[in-house]
Design an enzyme around this catalytic site. Structure first.
Site, PDB file in Angstrom:
ATOM      1  N   LYS A 141       0.806  -1.221   0.000  1.00  0.00           N
ATOM      2  CA  LYS A 141       0.000   0.000   0.000  1.00  0.00           C
ATOM      3  C   LYS A 141       0.839   1.269   0.000  1.00  0.00           C
ATOM      4  O   LYS A 141       0.326   2.339  -0.265  1.00  0.00           O
ATOM      5  CB  LYS A 141      -1.026  -0.021   1.130  1.00  0.00           C
ATOM      6  CG  LYS A 141      -0.577   0.355   2.498  1.00  0.00           C
ATOM      7  CD  LYS A 141      -1.830   0.687   3.319  1.00  0.00           C
ATOM      8  CE  LYS A 141      -1.495   0.838   4.785  1.00  0.00           C
ATOM      9  NZ  LYS A 141      -2.623   1.442   5.498  1.00  0.00           N
ATOM     10  N   ASP A 142       2.119   1.153   0.295  1.00  0.00           N
ATOM     11  CA  ASP A 142       2.992   2.328   0.245  1.00  0.00           C
ATOM     12  C   ASP A 142       3.624   2.536  -1.127  1.00  0.00           C
ATOM     13  O   ASP A 142       4.368   3.493  -1.325  1.00  0.00           O
ATOM     14  CB  ASP A 142       4.094   2.207   1.310  1.00  0.00           C
ATOM     15  CG  ASP A 142       3.519   2.278   2.718  1.00  0.00           C
ATOM     16  OD1 ASP A 142       2.496   2.954   2.904  1.00  0.00           O
ATOM     17  OD2 ASP A 142       4.086   1.635   3.622  1.00  0.00           O
ATOM     18  N   SER A 190      -4.863   8.889   8.426  1.00  0.00           N
ATOM     19  CA  SER A 190      -5.322   8.487   7.108  1.00  0.00           C
ATOM     20  C   SER A 190      -6.625   9.203   6.727  1.00  0.00           C
ATOM     21  O   SER A 190      -7.632   9.072   7.417  1.00  0.00           O
ATOM     22  CB  SER A 190      -5.516   6.967   7.101  1.00  0.00           C
ATOM     23  OG  SER A 190      -6.520   6.599   6.194  1.00  0.00           O
ATOM     24  N   ARG A 192      -8.475   8.508   4.347  1.00  0.00           N
ATOM     25  CA  ARG A 192      -9.423   7.439   4.001  1.00  0.00           C
ATOM     26  C   ARG A 192     -10.183   6.958   5.240  1.00  0.00           C
ATOM     27  O   ARG A 192     -11.408   6.822   5.217  1.00  0.00           O
ATOM     28  CB  ARG A 192      -8.627   6.280   3.383  1.00  0.00           C
ATOM     29  CG  ARG A 192      -9.391   5.010   3.135  1.00  0.00           C
ATOM     30  CD  ARG A 192      -8.439   3.902   2.697  1.00  0.00           C
ATOM     31  NE  ARG A 192      -7.459   3.539   3.711  1.00  0.00           N
ATOM     32  CZ  ARG A 192      -7.690   2.726   4.731  1.00  0.00           C
ATOM     33  NH1 ARG A 192      -8.869   2.175   4.870  1.00  0.00           N
ATOM     34  NH2 ARG A 192      -6.749   2.468   5.615  1.00  0.00           N
ATOM     35  N   ARG A 193      -9.460   6.735   6.328  1.00  0.00           N
ATOM     36  CA  ARG A 193     -10.125   6.254   7.546  1.00  0.00           C
ATOM     37  C   ARG A 193     -11.014   7.339   8.137  1.00  0.00           C
ATOM     38  O   ARG A 193     -12.153   7.087   8.524  1.00  0.00           O
ATOM     39  CB  ARG A 193      -9.071   5.830   8.580  1.00  0.00           C
ATOM     40  CG  ARG A 193      -8.342   4.555   8.174  1.00  0.00           C
ATOM     41  CD  ARG A 193      -7.169   4.245   9.082  1.00  0.00           C
ATOM     42  NE  ARG A 193      -6.454   3.056   8.628  1.00  0.00           N
ATOM     43  CZ  ARG A 193      -5.151   2.847   8.795  1.00  0.00           C
ATOM     44  NH1 ARG A 193      -4.402   3.755   9.394  1.00  0.00           N
ATOM     45  NH2 ARG A 193      -4.598   1.742   8.369  1.00  0.00           N
ATOM     46  N   ARG A 210       1.423  10.158  14.280  1.00  0.00           N
ATOM     47  CA  ARG A 210       2.458   9.601  13.400  1.00  0.00           C
ATOM     48  C   ARG A 210       3.485   8.828  14.215  1.00  0.00           C
ATOM     49  O   ARG A 210       3.383   8.719  15.427  1.00  0.00           O
ATOM     50  CB  ARG A 210       3.173  10.723  12.614  1.00  0.00           C
ATOM     51  CG  ARG A 210       2.389  11.361  11.495  1.00  0.00           C
ATOM     52  CD  ARG A 210       2.506  10.712  10.121  1.00  0.00           C
ATOM     53  NE  ARG A 210       3.631   9.856   9.864  1.00  0.00           N
ATOM     54  CZ  ARG A 210       4.719  10.192   9.211  1.00  0.00           C
ATOM     55  NH1 ARG A 210       4.869  11.415   8.766  1.00  0.00           N
ATOM     56  NH2 ARG A 210       5.658   9.304   8.991  1.00  0.00           N
ATOM     57  N   ARG A 216       3.328   4.870  18.214  1.00  0.00           N
ATOM     58  CA  ARG A 216       1.899   5.210  18.242  1.00  0.00           C
ATOM     59  C   ARG A 216       1.196   4.557  19.416  1.00  0.00           C
ATOM     60  O   ARG A 216       0.383   5.173  20.092  1.00  0.00           O
ATOM     61  CB  ARG A 216       1.221   4.747  16.950  1.00  0.00           C
ATOM     62  CG  ARG A 216       1.629   5.561  15.769  1.00  0.00           C
ATOM     63  CD  ARG A 216       0.831   5.149  14.550  1.00  0.00           C
ATOM     64  NE  ARG A 216       1.428   5.737  13.379  1.00  0.00           N
ATOM     65  CZ  ARG A 216       0.793   5.986  12.256  1.00  0.00           C
ATOM     66  NH1 ARG A 216      -0.474   5.676  12.138  1.00  0.00           N
ATOM     67  NH2 ARG A 216       1.401   6.526  11.236  1.00  0.00           N
ATOM     68  N   CYS A 304      -2.400   9.050  -1.680  1.00  0.00           N
ATOM     69  CA  CYS A 304      -2.504   9.428  -0.269  1.00  0.00           C
ATOM     70  C   CYS A 304      -3.320  10.697  -0.057  1.00  0.00           C
ATOM     71  O   CYS A 304      -3.844  10.933   1.008  1.00  0.00           O
ATOM     72  CB  CYS A 304      -1.107   9.690   0.264  1.00  0.00           C
ATOM     73  SG  CYS A 304      -0.522   8.422   1.342  1.00  0.00           S
TER      74      CYS A 304
END
Ligand code: DPM
Length: 404
Positions: A141-142, A190, A192-193, A210, A216, A304
């Site tokens: 995904k990166d 994110s 998206r989240r 981050r 985290r 992103c």
């Protein structure tokens, strides 16, 4: 400086103690309660010797150098891939080369605001280009949907759980997102989240967090700012932190990121030896699903900086892709799905093929299957564009840009 780890991998230039510690921890294995795909098959030096008969010993051993980010998760993942390779190709000697990337250095900004693609990949790709490493292990995904010229994803391994997970602060371990008090702060960087969870849980607040996984979790447990974090289940499972997962987000609550949960190995497009080696650890179903997801994102020109999310499945020969685009506040969305019947009986490709699909080269799989999955992603993206996805994405990008 080189150090040999318990199972024979060399860690080159591992200046930081952290890398050595995490690798040696790795050798001690993974909890048996984790997913079976995680189970680490230990092959140590003595086993290797048994595989390589004495009379062959005079031949020089092939050495393969594997580039990795330095974070603990990245090193876990790289070791996981090296273990798979060693199991299939025990006569080769593997050397892990850890490197620091720009993304690892900028820890005070959400990824979406840094604005540079290839954040976690650039330095590694320079090493690949220069021939300092033969391959690089990444979280798929990166990896952008277009790779630098001359580079390809030479294999995608079997996917770990692709869903997002909720991790609560210990004093809220019995909570659910729904039961949290109004205004509770949930940590994720994110877009998206955030976009999707704002829709499902409008009473919550979302704040960027981050740092690598352990940082985290420490922020969650000690800062008092966040009540919960949203993290990819795959990362937690791979780091043996599965106990911290309180709940998995369903696709109705939150579709996952393109390629989430899958590991990809990048190499030079013309490096036939490495491509052949990588074919031994590639997973066809994951490859097919991820090509469809990546081609969906590529056609939407997502990344992103705009909320694009997916969910895919393969049921016998039926490949299904669900995809969505969202406004940053989640108030607008377009979600749809598409299905294609794919002939998966053809396993190997006869032709010598140089084609790649959204950066994925898999000459060892039937190319027409890969073409069909790419087409499914394009079709679904076009369907969303037809319904107005472009306006949502353009607006989201502009807003994100102005927040930088
Ligand atoms: C990308 C995103 C995040 C990572 C954006 C997204 C999460 C960023 C954040 C593209 N890469 O998912 O919408 O939460 O601040 C990343 C993780 C993994 C790979 C960690 C995670 C592990 C899982 C995997 C960061 N990259 O998502 O919790 O290998 O798929």
């Amino acid at each position: 400086m080189e150090e040999q780890t318990a199972n024979g991998s060399f860690v080159k230039d591992a200046g930081e103690k952290e890398s050595l510690v995490s690798i040696s921890e790795l050798q001690n294995g993974i909890d048996s309660k984790s997913d079976s795909s995680l189970k680490r098959q230990r092959t140590d030096a003595t086993e290797n010797e048994e595989v390589e008969p004495h009379h062959k010993k005079s031949r020089p051993t092939r050495r393969v150098r594997v580039g990795s980010r330095r974070s603990q998760l990245a090193l876990f993942q790289t070791n996981f891939v090296v273990d798979l390779l060693r199991k299939k190709n025990p006569s080769i000697q593997y050397e892990i080369v850890p490197m620091t990337t720009t993304g690892d250095q900028i820890l005070n900004k959400p990824l979406s605001k840094i604005g540079e693609k290839s954040l976690f990949t650039k330095e590694l790709e320079v090493a690949l280009q220069n021939g300092d490493v033969d391959m690089i292990v990444h979280s798929l995904k990166d990896l952008p949907t277009s790779l630098p010229s001359g580079m390809v994803i030479g294999a995608i391994c079997k996917r770990e759980n692709p869903y997002d997970a909720v991790v609560f602060r210990p004093d809220h371990s019995k909570s659910t997102l729904r039961s949290l008090p109004n205004g509770s702060v949930v940590g994720t960087s994110s877009l998206r989240r955030v976009a999707q969870l704002r829709r499902a849980y409008p009473h919550l607040q979302f704040q960027s967090v981050r740092g690598n996984l352990n940082t985290r979790l420490r922020k969650l447990d000690e800062d008092g700012t966040y009540v919960a974090l949203i993290l990819a289940a795959a990362g937690l499972i791979r780091m043996d932190l599965v106990d911290r997962i309180s709940a998995e987000l369903s696709p109705e609550e939150c579709l996952y990121a393109v390629g989430q949960g899958a590991l990809a190995i990048e190499c030079k497009a013309d490096d036939q030896d490495t491509l052949r080696l990588l074919s031994s650890i590639a997973d066809q179903e994951t490859t097919v699903r991820c090509i469809a997801e990546r081609s969906f994102m590529k056609t939407l020109e997502g990344g992103c900086s705009a909320p694009v999310a997916v969910c895919s499945s393969m049921d016998n020969d039926k490949l299904t892709l669900k995809g969505g685009v969202f406004s940053l506040d989640g108030s607008e969305s377009i979600i749809d799905n598409a299905t294609y019947s794919i002939d998966i009986s053809t396993k190997e490709s006869e032709e010598n093929n140089n084609e790649s699909f959204c950066g994925v080269a898999a000459p060892y799989f039937c190319q027409c299957i890969l073409q069909q999955s790419e087409q499914l992603g394009i079709n679904l993206a076009n369907c969303l564009l037809h319904k107005g996805a472009k306006a949502i994405l353009t607006e989201a990008r502009a807003q994100n840009e102005s927040l930088r």
